[in-house]
Write a protein that holds these residues in place. Structure first.
Motif: not given
Length: 482
Positions: A188-191, A238-239, A244-248, A271-278
């Motif tokens: 499973v990987h992030a979009e 990741i937003f 994470f549900r599928e990975s879990a 983890g890798g939780f995202g932030i707002s750049y724009t």
């Protein structure tokens, strides 16, 4: 100039209704304009920052870092407590690391993960307890593993069969039992950008699901290693918790199978939780993400009738990213015909890809604002570029900036607290900028900036010349021969 969308204007980018607005989701909470139209961060004026420390300059809001660290820890602890377990949050050293930042996050209750000897030593120098450190990496050297075992590091995340044998031998020689986790590729990987997605099969990290079974079997045969859990990291920026549900599901399947061989007290979900750049980036609140991850793990464990392990996570950039602002001075401005009937204003600043490599590496989008004044002039389509000898030296690919932007203006790029200082280089022999922490109206250097003298000091040829001259020898003239 037309401002209709085209190939030159990203779909997400629109001309702002208020060109001087600092979008709250992108900037530190303390950032605001004052009476003269300039900006303060952490109670410190951008003019004071420029005058004291120069530009380019990394500015890091201490209160913002601490607030994100505290909020993340509390979110995961609360989510875990609802299920009767414990949670631990690791600060990702690779996002931004200095001894001062280590002190901040440790004081807020976070552990720290590192992936090199250098990061390990900075974490220790910053006061992190060895037992609260995790060591990542796909190619840890013998010397790095020896150091980790010697200090009593909390855990090593093993990444290959070779490393298992290497670490076991080191621990055995020292009469130690080293705690380890096994890194797993769940598929499973992030979009996100391909290089930011870290759980698919064709990449360098970790074991396949099948390979992880063999790895755990081998670790359990080695008395100098103690297997405590699985680790997976599905990507970065990741937003929401859906991935994470599928990975879990896949991780808990493997976890359940491995329980037959002994207890497994921990599951590290990465983890890798995202932030707002724009202004259009919309990450979910950390509380929503924490609840979603813990609920997913709890559901999967309940479906299999197994106890829920304690959970660890590694939020990554979300702790430090929004706390950072990079301050530049505008050097040149020129408008070019960009095609499709559109003009583009090129705004050149005194930094660039040496202090922010992410646009060149990942095509990352950032925002920008003039912070030394306000302007009532209609915004124009602009591209903020650096001073390096590269056409790809782009800081902000597309942004609307005041049409009267001019040399000497101070321009700031927000959301640069993560992976900008960490990836900085000396390209074109550019000294790396200092890092200044701001809080409650005070500013202080936490990482000294480099000078040209620093760069020359590493050049052995320069040192040899200085040494020769210091002994009284003169350089040969054009006519000298030997």
């Amino acid at each position: 100039m037309s401002v209709s969308h085209s190939a030159l204007v990203p779909e997400w980018l629109t001309a702002p209704a208020e060109a001087n607005e600092l979008v709250p989701s992108v900037w530190p909470a303390s950032a605001h304009r004052v009476a003269d139209g300039s900006v303060e961060v952490g109670g410190v004026s951008v003019f004071d920052l420029r005058d004291r420390f120069g530009t380019p300059l990394y500015v890091l809001d201490e209160a913002e870092v601490r607030a994100h660290a505290r909020r993340t820890r509390e979110a995961f602890e609360a989510a875990a407590a609802r299920h009767g377990i414990r949670a631990r949050v690791y600060y990702a050293g690779k996002a931004f690391l200095s001894t001062e930042v280590v002190r901040w996050v440790v004081a807020e209750g976070l552990s720290v993960d590192v992936c090199t000897r250098g990061e390990l030593e900075v974490a220790l120098a910053g006061g992190a307890e060895p037992a609260r450190l995790g060591f990542h990496g796909n190619n840890k050297s013998v010397a790095e593993l020896e150091r980790a075992v010697d200090i009593g590091i909390g855990s090593v995340v093993v990444d290959s069969p070779i490393e298992i044998e290497r670490l076991a031998a080191i621990a055995e020689r020292r009469g130690a039992v080293q705690t380890v986790l096994v890194r797993v590729r769940t598929g499973v990987h992030a979009e996100t950008h391909a290089f930011l997605a870290t759980a698919h099969e064709d990449q360098k990290f970790g074991f396949s699901l099948e390979g992880a079974v063999e790895a755990v079997t081998r670790i359990r045969q080695l008395p100098s290693l103690r297997f405590v859990g699985l680790h997976a990291h599905i990507g970065s920026q990741i937003f929401d918790p859906s991935g994470f549900r599928e990975s879990a599901s896949r991780l808990v399947d493997l976890h359940a199978d491995l329980l037959a061989g002994g207890e497994i007290p921990l599951l590290n979900v990465g983890g890798g939780f995202g932030i707002s750049y724009t202004s259009v980036d919309d990450p979910q609140p950390i509380e929503t993400i924490a609840d979603g991850i813990l609920d997913a793990i709890a559901d999967e464990c309940a479906a299999r009738g197994i106890p829920l392990p304690d959970v660890a996570c590694e939020p990554g950039r979300s702790i430090v990213g929004q706390a950072g602002v990079t301050l530049y001075e505008v050097g040149t401005v020129k408008t070019v015909a960009a095609g499709e009937g559109l003009d583009r204003t090129y705004v050149s600043v005194d930094g660039g890809m040496s202090d922010n490599a992410r646009p060149a590496l990942y095509g990352a989008d950032f925002s920008a604002r003039v912070v030394s004044r306000t302007s009532a002039v209609t915004p124009a389509l602009a591209r903020v570029v650096g001073h390096h000898c590269e056409s790809g030296d782009i800081v902000v690919d597309a942004e609307y900036l005041p049409g009267d932007i001019t040399p000497g203006d101070l321009l700031a790029v927000p959301a640069t607290g993560a992976y900008c200082f960490s990836l900085a280089s000396n390209y074109n022999y550019t000294p790396r900028p200092p890092v200044v922490a701001v809080r409650d109206g005070a500013a202080r250097v936490i990482v000294r900036g480099e000078t040209v003298d620093d760069l020359l000091a590493r050049d052995v040829g320069v040192a040899a010349s200085d040494s020769t001259l210091s002994r009284g020898a003169s350089a040969p003239s054009d006519g000298d021969t030997e």
